[in-house]
Design a protein around this motif. Structure first.
Motif, PDB file in Angstrom:
ATOM      1  N   GLY A   1       0.826  -1.215   0.000  1.00 31.56           N
ATOM      2  CA  GLY A   1       0.000   0.000   0.000  1.00 31.56           C
ATOM      3  C   GLY A   1       0.856   1.260   0.000  1.00 31.56           C
ATOM      4  N   LEU A   2       0.250   2.358  -0.440  1.00 32.12           N
ATOM      5  CA  LEU A   2       1.016   3.596  -0.609  1.00 32.12           C
ATOM      6  C   LEU A   2       0.526   4.735   0.280  1.00 32.12           C
ATOM      7  N   VAL A   3      -0.399   4.433   1.215  1.00 34.98           N
ATOM      8  CA  VAL A   3      -0.919   5.495   2.081  1.00 34.98           C
ATOM      9  C   VAL A   3      -0.782   5.151   3.574  1.00 34.98           C
TER      10      VAL A   3
ATOM     11  N   LEU B   1       8.083   0.715 -18.706  1.00 38.40           N
ATOM     12  CA  LEU B   1       8.333   2.162 -18.676  1.00 38.40           C
ATOM     13  C   LEU B   1       7.263   2.863 -17.860  1.00 38.40           C
ATOM     14  N   ARG B   2       6.061   2.399 -17.935  1.00 36.14           N
ATOM     15  CA  ARG B   2       4.972   3.011 -17.188  1.00 36.14           C
ATOM     16  C   ARG B   2       4.852   2.422 -15.780  1.00 36.14           C
ATOM     17  N   GLU B   3       4.924   1.099 -15.694  1.00 38.70           N
ATOM     18  CA  GLU B   3       4.676   0.450 -14.401  1.00 38.70           C
ATOM     19  C   GLU B   3       5.760   0.722 -13.366  1.00 38.70           C
TER      20      GLU B   3
ATOM     21  N   ILE C   1       7.500   3.479 -12.835  1.00 38.44           N
ATOM     22  CA  ILE C   1       7.734   4.886 -12.433  1.00 38.44           C
ATOM     23  C   ILE C   1       7.787   4.999 -10.902  1.00 38.44           C
ATOM     24  N   THR C   2       6.854   4.322 -10.245  1.00 42.29           N
ATOM     25  CA  THR C   2       6.806   4.370  -8.768  1.00 42.29           C
ATOM     26  C   THR C   2       8.150   3.961  -8.175  1.00 42.29           C
ATOM     27  N   GLU C   3       8.702   2.911  -8.715  1.00 47.10           N
ATOM     28  CA  GLU C   3      10.000   2.421  -8.222  1.00 47.10           C
ATOM     29  C   GLU C   3      11.112   3.435  -8.521  1.00 47.10           C
TER      30      GLU C   3
ATOM     31  N   TYR D   1       6.294  12.339  -1.888  1.00 49.99           N
ATOM     32  CA  TYR D   1       4.950  12.734  -1.458  1.00 49.99           C
ATOM     33  C   TYR D   1       4.011  12.303  -2.577  1.00 49.99           C
ATOM     34  N   LYS D   2       3.052  11.430  -2.230  1.00 48.17           N
ATOM     35  CA  LYS D   2       2.220  10.816  -3.272  1.00 48.17           C
ATOM     36  C   LYS D   2       0.781  11.298  -3.212  1.00 48.17           C
ATOM     37  N   TYR D   3       0.263  11.632  -4.370  1.00 49.32           N
ATOM     38  CA  TYR D   3      -1.145  12.036  -4.462  1.00 49.32           C
ATOM     39  C   TYR D   3      -1.784  11.282  -5.608  1.00 49.32           C
TER      40      TYR D   3
ATOM     41  N   GLY E   1       3.813  13.996 -13.149  1.00 52.54           N
ATOM     42  CA  GLY E   1       2.437  13.535 -13.314  1.00 52.54           C
ATOM     43  C   GLY E   1       2.372  12.360 -14.269  1.00 52.54           C
ATOM     44  N   TYR E   2       1.621  11.367 -13.895  1.00 52.20           N
ATOM     45  CA  TYR E   2       1.407  10.195 -14.745  1.00 52.20           C
ATOM     46  C   TYR E   2       0.116   9.529 -14.276  1.00 52.20           C
ATOM     47  N   GLY E   3      -0.294   8.479 -14.940  1.00 47.76           N
ATOM     48  CA  GLY E   3      -1.456   7.768 -14.412  1.00 47.76           C
ATOM     49  C   GLY E   3      -2.381   7.205 -15.463  1.00 47.76           C
ATOM     50  N   HIS E   4      -3.571   6.885 -14.960  1.00 43.50           N
ATOM     51  CA  HIS E   4      -4.562   6.165 -15.752  1.00 43.50           C
ATOM     52  C   HIS E   4      -5.486   7.206 -16.393  1.00 43.50           C
ATOM     53  N   LEU E   5      -5.012   7.792 -17.456  1.00 37.69           N
ATOM     54  CA  LEU E   5      -5.775   8.896 -18.059  1.00 37.69           C
ATOM     55  C   LEU E   5      -7.173   8.460 -18.464  1.00 37.69           C
TER      56      LEU E   5
ATOM     57  N   LEU F   1      -5.042  10.808 -11.926  1.00 29.61           N
ATOM     58  CA  LEU F   1      -3.683  11.355 -11.961  1.00 29.61           C
ATOM     59  C   LEU F   1      -2.868  10.851 -10.777  1.00 29.61           C
ATOM     60  N   HIS F   2      -1.631  10.428 -11.032  1.00 33.73           N
ATOM     61  CA  HIS F   2      -0.680  10.193  -9.943  1.00 33.73           C
ATOM     62  C   HIS F   2       0.280  11.376  -9.927  1.00 33.73           C
ATOM     63  N   LEU F   3       0.067  12.254  -8.970  1.00 28.39           N
ATOM     64  CA  LEU F   3       0.949  13.412  -8.805  1.00 28.39           C
ATOM     65  C   LEU F   3       1.973  13.025  -7.751  1.00 28.39           C
ATOM     66  N   ASN F   4       3.235  13.020  -8.100  1.00 27.90           N
ATOM     67  CA  ASN F   4       4.285  12.641  -7.148  1.00 27.90           C
ATOM     68  C   ASN F   4       5.294  13.774  -7.038  1.00 27.90           C
ATOM     69  N   ILE F   5       5.659  14.072  -5.817  1.00 31.15           N
ATOM     70  CA  ILE F   5       6.602  15.158  -5.552  1.00 31.15           C
ATOM     71  C   ILE F   5       7.769  14.561  -4.765  1.00 31.15           C
TER      72      ILE F   5
ATOM     73  N   ALA G   1      -8.164   8.318  -5.669  1.00 30.61           N
ATOM     74  CA  ALA G   1      -8.842   7.614  -6.754  1.00 30.61           C
ATOM     75  C   ALA G   1      -8.791   6.115  -6.536  1.00 30.61           C
ATOM     76  N   GLU G   2      -7.611   5.601  -6.100  1.00 35.52           N
ATOM     77  CA  GLU G   2      -7.479   4.145  -6.002  1.00 35.52           C
ATOM     78  C   GLU G   2      -6.598   3.664  -4.857  1.00 35.52           C
ATOM     79  N   HIS G   3      -5.836   4.517  -4.220  1.00 36.86           N
ATOM     80  CA  HIS G   3      -4.919   4.040  -3.181  1.00 36.86           C
ATOM     81  C   HIS G   3      -5.551   3.969  -1.800  1.00 36.86           C
ATOM     82  N   GLY G   4      -6.698   4.612  -1.623  1.00 36.97           N
ATOM     83  CA  GLY G   4      -7.343   4.626  -0.312  1.00 36.97           C
ATOM     84  C   GLY G   4      -6.856   5.800   0.531  1.00 36.97           C
TER      85      GLY G   4
END
Ligand SMILES: O=C(O)CC[C@@H](O)C(=O)O
Ligand SMILES: [Zn+2]
Length: 510
Positions: free
Chosen positions: A118-120, A369-371, A373-375, A384-386, A415-419, A424-428, A458-461
């Protein structure tokens, strides 16, 4: 798609850490209760007699050693840390029932845990909650090839389930980067979205039944395998997305789609976000029923996956990239459709460069390349994940506004994500956690989202990190009703405390 080892990597880092008590090493994760001024609720404290009880109940499946327990206390992002002294690994629903009945009587708090991806901050304890791991509840109970309905225990790893189904000509209706470690029970408890939601919908539609153990230890058997069941309230929906706060999911019945015979992946470069949007509307119109994913990422994401993971971009440098997947039953038909779309997209200047893959290996490379990014982002320091739902046209405005707001205060704003899902996955990123940077981001990000009638998750809880902000996405009355459900199902509040629903205001300290 990304190798499972990617997401498991956190566990290896954890094993490398030193003692879990105190914060001796620079690499130690700051305990949650030190970083956030959260107060321990008056639950019971673990006593020798409790451990003896659990050892009798499940001999050899009770972890108490400091080093053994340590990885279960820290999240994958290494951003929150609890101080549990006990991990229990039941194998059956009856054992989960006995554990909860005992904990309920003794007023001991419990943190249900799946793959801990989990990410939250929802999957690890905040204080000394007993960790109830589903790792050994990994049995497939049945699969019906006619209906495509799978019934399994909650601890089955998503990727294992998908492999099992593929052998029978089916797939799981969800797929995500953490597939190699995450458990289906955790996926359901968090209502995980992932990469196939555009095509197969959310778990709220594909999960047909659940078996859940309630806080007092009683088991609720709603494990039906029916497409249609209109008898009374749909109770399973309460547990989907409840993040382990209302009950412990022990088994899942889920509708699985047929494995597509033809899959194609296109990776394209776009010169502006407006073109990303227009490419989406064009491809949805031209690909129709075979479109199964539409993902986007900005150039900064590409730079980071190239730098940290040594992946290389197959297309020329662009401000934005999109990944389009088609899944169908006729390769000639699907390829023709995709080629027509690509020709039009190139001719009209929507897309400036691109590549297409039909063989499994190349598709996997494009998906990484997409999957991953988090790593890649974790290599930059603190993240900081949004995870925001927005009207799709405004999706990237939040990234540009945040970039302008933070200036040099942040290392990266990406910014990336499931358009295709408006997600949106906004990561700072920053070298390390900073209270002042957090203050610059929050509540600005939530206010911005609420102004657009979006969702702050949207999906992380909501987990531990976002629970105080639920009011930006839900009216007061809805939150009160949720609190009443919680009080009814878990009157002592022992299940995953400090998560999902707001408590008294907290202050961040370090
Ligand atoms: O790390 C994130 O912010 C997003 C993770 C995941 O939901 C994804 O879509 O890759
Ligand atoms: Zn996502």
């Amino acid at each position: 798609m990304a190798s499972p080892a990617v997401w498991r990597r956190g566990a290896a880092w954890l094993r490398g850490c030193r003692g879990s008590r105190g914060c001796a090493g620079a690499r130690e994760v700051v305990p949650t209760c030190e970083r956030y001024a959260v107060r321990r609720l008056p639950f019971g404290r673990l006593a020798d007699g409790d451990v003896a009880f659990f050892e009798r109940l499940m001999p050899g499946r009770v972890l108490t050693g400091q080093e053994e327990v340590k990885p279960f206390n820290v999240d994958w992002l290494r951003s929150v840390r609890g101080c549990s002294q006990l991990v229990l690994k039941p194998q059956t629903t009856a054992e989960v029932s006995q554990v909860l009945r005992y904990c309920y009587e003794r007023n001991l708090a419990v943190n249900p845990q799946g793959g801990n991806t989990g990410l939250v901050g929802g999957s690890v304890p905040v204080f000394d909650e007993i960790i109830l791991s589903t790792a050994l509840m990994n049995r497939i109970i049945s699969f019906d090839k006619v209906s495509g309905i799978l019934v399994c225990q909650a601890g089955c790893v998503l990727e294992r389930l998908n492999e099992y189904l593929e052998e029978q000509g089916f797939i799981m209706p969800l797929d995500l980067g953490a597939k190699g470690s995450c458990h289906i029970g955790g996926n359901v408890a968090t209502n995980a979205g992932g990469l196939r939601l555009l095509r197969y919908g959310s778990l709220r539609g594909t999960v047909l039944g659940l078996e859940v153990v309630l806080a007092d230890g009683s088991a609720l058997d709603c494990l039906t395998s029916l497409r249609k069941d209109n008898t009374g309230y749909d109770l399973k929906q309460l547990f989907i997305g409840s993040e382990g706060t209302l009950g412990v999911i022990t088994a899942v019945s889920i509708l699985c789609p047929q494995k597509p015979k033809a899959v194609n992946v296109a990776f394209l470069g776009c010169q502006s976000f407006a073109k990303v949007l227009e490419t989406f509307t064009t491809c949805r119109a031209m690909l129709g029923e075979i479109l199964s994913a539409y993902e986007f990422m900005d150039e900064k994401c590409m730079e980071l996956v190239e730098r940290h993971l040594k992946l290389s971009s197959p297309v020329a440098d662009s401000p934005f990239y999109v990944l389009i997947e088609t899944s169908g039953s006729n390769s000639t038909h699907d390829e023709e459709k995709l080629n027509n779309f690509l020709e039009q997209a190139m001719a009209s200047g929507l897309v400036t460069d691109g590549t297409v893959a039909t063989d499994h290996k190349k598709m996997k490379v494009l998906w990484s390349l997409r999957e991953r990014i988090t790593e890649a982002l974790t290599h930059e320091g603190y993240v900081y994940k949004y995870d925001i739902s927005l009207p799709v046209g405004k999706l990237y405005d939040l990234v540009t506004d945040m970039r302008a707001r933070l200036g040099h205060g942040a290392k990266n704003v990406v910014g990336y994500g499931h358009l295709g899902d408006g997600n949106l996955h906004l990561n700072i990123t920053a070298e390390s956690y900073s209270h002042s940077l957090l203050d610059a981001i929050e509540p600005f990000v939530y206010e911005w989202t609420a102004r657009c009638s979006g969702s702050i998750s949207a999906e992380h809880g909501l987990g531990f990190k976002k629970k105080q902000f639920i009011q930006y996405s839900k009216p007061h009355k809805a939150v009160v009703l949720m609190q009443q459900f919680k009080a009814m199902l878990d009157p002592k509040g022992i299940l995953n405390p400090y998560k999902t629903l707001p408590s008294a205001p907290e202050r961040s300290m370090s």
